[in-house]
Scaffold this active site. Structure first.
Site, PDB file in Angstrom:
ATOM      1  N   SER A   1      10.684  -5.445  -1.817  1.00  0.00           N
ATOM      2  CA  SER A   1      11.037  -4.407  -2.794  1.00  0.00           C
ATOM      3  C   SER A   1      12.115  -4.883  -3.760  1.00  0.00           C
ATOM      4  O   SER A   1      12.150  -4.461  -4.925  1.00  0.00           O
ATOM      5  CB  SER A   1      11.499  -3.136  -2.079  1.00  0.00           C
ATOM      6  OG  SER A   1      10.435  -2.553  -1.356  1.00  0.00           O
TER       7      SER A   1
ATOM      8  N   HIS B   1      10.610  -6.573  -6.562  1.00  0.00           N
ATOM      9  CA  HIS B   1      10.084  -5.657  -7.572  1.00  0.00           C
ATOM     10  C   HIS B   1      11.127  -5.359  -8.653  1.00  0.00           C
ATOM     11  O   HIS B   1      10.777  -5.011  -9.783  1.00  0.00           O
ATOM     12  CB  HIS B   1       9.626  -4.351  -6.924  1.00  0.00           C
ATOM     13  CG  HIS B   1       8.403  -4.500  -6.062  1.00  0.00           C
ATOM     14  ND1 HIS B   1       7.236  -5.037  -6.521  1.00  0.00           N
ATOM     15  CD2 HIS B   1       8.176  -4.153  -4.763  1.00  0.00           C
ATOM     16  CE1 HIS B   1       6.330  -5.031  -5.551  1.00  0.00           C
ATOM     17  NE2 HIS B   1       6.883  -4.501  -4.480  1.00  0.00           N
TER      18      HIS B   1
ATOM     19  N   CYS C   1      13.779  -8.076   1.556  1.00  0.00           N
ATOM     20  CA  CYS C   1      12.539  -7.314   1.442  1.00  0.00           C
ATOM     21  C   CYS C   1      11.872  -7.564   0.095  1.00  0.00           C
ATOM     22  O   CYS C   1      12.546  -7.831  -0.904  1.00  0.00           O
ATOM     23  CB  CYS C   1      12.851  -5.822   1.621  1.00  0.00           C
ATOM     24  SG  CYS C   1      11.407  -4.734   1.525  1.00  0.00           S
TER      25      CYS C   1
ATOM     26  N   HIS D   1      18.701  -3.745   0.317  1.00  0.00           N
ATOM     27  CA  HIS D   1      18.655  -2.383   0.851  1.00  0.00           C
ATOM     28  C   HIS D   1      18.340  -2.379   2.341  1.00  0.00           C
ATOM     29  O   HIS D   1      18.006  -1.342   2.897  1.00  0.00           O
ATOM     30  CB  HIS D   1      17.602  -1.557   0.087  1.00  0.00           C
ATOM     31  CG  HIS D   1      16.197  -2.079   0.250  1.00  0.00           C
ATOM     32  ND1 HIS D   1      15.736  -3.171  -0.436  1.00  0.00           N
ATOM     33  CD2 HIS D   1      15.179  -1.659   1.035  1.00  0.00           C
ATOM     34  CE1 HIS D   1      14.490  -3.409  -0.084  1.00  0.00           C
ATOM     35  NE2 HIS D   1      14.126  -2.510   0.808  1.00  0.00           N
TER      36      HIS D   1
ATOM     37  N   CYS E   1      14.662  -0.923   6.702  1.00  0.00           N
ATOM     38  CA  CYS E   1      13.477  -0.743   5.857  1.00  0.00           C
ATOM     39  C   CYS E   1      12.223  -1.220   6.575  1.00  0.00           C
ATOM     40  O   CYS E   1      11.422  -0.432   7.028  1.00  0.00           O
ATOM     41  CB  CYS E   1      13.640  -1.480   4.522  1.00  0.00           C
ATOM     42  SG  CYS E   1      12.176  -1.384   3.461  1.00  0.00           S
TER      43      CYS E   1
END
Length: 370
Positions: A42, A45, A40, A61, A168
């Site tokens: 994220s 990030h 992902c 995650h 997610c």
């Protein structure tokens, strides 16, 4: 036990795949052998520092696997059970969980610390350094120990390399349309950014009965894939989409605009609102840099046209109910999980996978461990 994991030691560095030491599960915890993990944005990030989580940290995650061992007090899971991890844990007891907002569980407040609920670590580097976990999960690993609140038990027939995406991206995108935007039959919907979340926002809007679904992305490959997931129209930018949506909607514009860009940008919010109809809604799902404190927006437009801007975490969904539900829809060919997986990688190829994501080559890359 010893296992392998991808560790981020510092911002703007590559993931380091190393052997780690993993402690047995403590009370309320579960040891899981992972089968697959989605890659992902994220986790990117973390690399860029937009999500200032504590480092060093094991990434990932969006995972699914098989329970190997349960800690004291875990009564509803046993070795051999198949689970998907929810990237927000749901304890079932806090006010948010008990009122049907599992995506806002109070345990989410400790995600950035990266530790177990009791504040300690089960994952350790070879030199003994305690390692944090992305969203208390750390799915960029062959094995992990997580709290039972992060586990959703699924049918053993469900393919784990597809089920992992429900941890997610699928729920976040689908729920952004169905729950946060409240797409209704006949709506005009614009989805801005077509990755693992945007593709599923399109699928959610299609199932909710939208008559027009606009996929907005600068990359031609992603616009083409969007049509496979149910988009009816495409545009390369918000600026290009404005006159097209105006013409196609007879001047009414989009009832719902869903922001699912890889990195949120407050400067484009005014352009998103310009696409939005009277009493329409902009859903902000994409992650913005933590340091970004400004947005370009005409508040007069918000007031005079009664437009709404709402945030959405995990698709405003209830993962314990929605993950099994979406797996059932996949089994009935009503949502497409197979088409989301552009390419698979081994754990050792994690940096290659993220470079492909940066280059716009993937809707979703998946790490396969078995």
């Amino acid at each position: 036990m010893k296992t392998k994991a991808a560790i981020l030691w510092d911002v703007n560095k590559e993931w380091s795949v190393e052997e780690i030491e993993l402690d047995p599960p403590g009370p309320g915890e579960v040891l899981v052998k992972l089968a697959a993990s989605g890659m992902c944005h994220s986790d990117e990030h973390l690399v860029t520092g937009d999500l200032p989580f504590a480092l060093p940290i094991i990434g990932g995650h969006e995972g699914a696997g098989v329970v190997q061992e349960v800690g004291a007090g875990v009564s509803w899971l046993e070795p051999g059970d198949h689970v998907v991890f929810g990237f927000i844990p749901s304890c079932g007891r806090c006010e948010s969980c008990s009122t049907g907002h599992q995506n806002l569980c109070d345990l989410g407040a400790i995600l950035g610390l990266g530790r177990q609920v009791d504040g300690t670590a089960r994952h350790h580097a070879a030199d003994g350094t305690d390692l944090g976990l992305m969203c208390m999960l750390g799915t960029f690993a062959h094995h992990t120990v997580v709290n039972e609140a992060s586990c959703i038990k699924i049918d053993k027939d469900a393919p784990l390399d597809r089920a992992c995406l429900l941890g997610c991206g699928v729920v976040t995108g689908w729920g952004s349309s169905v729950y946060a935007a409240e797409v209704s039959p006949g709506d005009v919907v614009a989805v801005v950014g077509i990755g693992g979340i945007g593709a599923n926002a399109i699928q959610g809007a299609r199932l909710a009965g939208a008559k027009q679904i606009w996929a907005i992305d600068p990359i031609e490959f992603k616009r083409e894939k969007a049509m496979e997931f149910g988009a009816t129209h495409t545009a390369a930018s918000l600026e290009e989409a404005l006159p097209l949506i105006q013409e196609a909607s007879w001047g009414k514009m989009a009832n719902k605009v869903i922001m699912t860009m890889g990195v949120g940008d407050g400067s484009v919010l005014a352009s998103a609102l310009a696409l939005t109809a009277k009493r329409g809604r902009v859903v902000v799902t994409n992650i913005h840099p933590a340091a970004e404190m400004t947005a370009n927006v005409s508040l007069l437009d918000v007031t005079l046209m009664e437009k709404q801007v709402v945030g959405s975490l995990f698709g405003s969904a209830n993962p314990r109910a929605d993950i099994p539900k979406l797996l059932e829809l996949y089994g009935k060919a009503q949502i497409d999980l197979d088409g989301l997986v552009t390419k698979t990688y081994t754990l050792d190829q994690v940096n290659e996978g993220y470079q492909d994501m940066r280059d716009g080559k993937n809707i979703r890359g998946v790490l396969i461990y078995d």
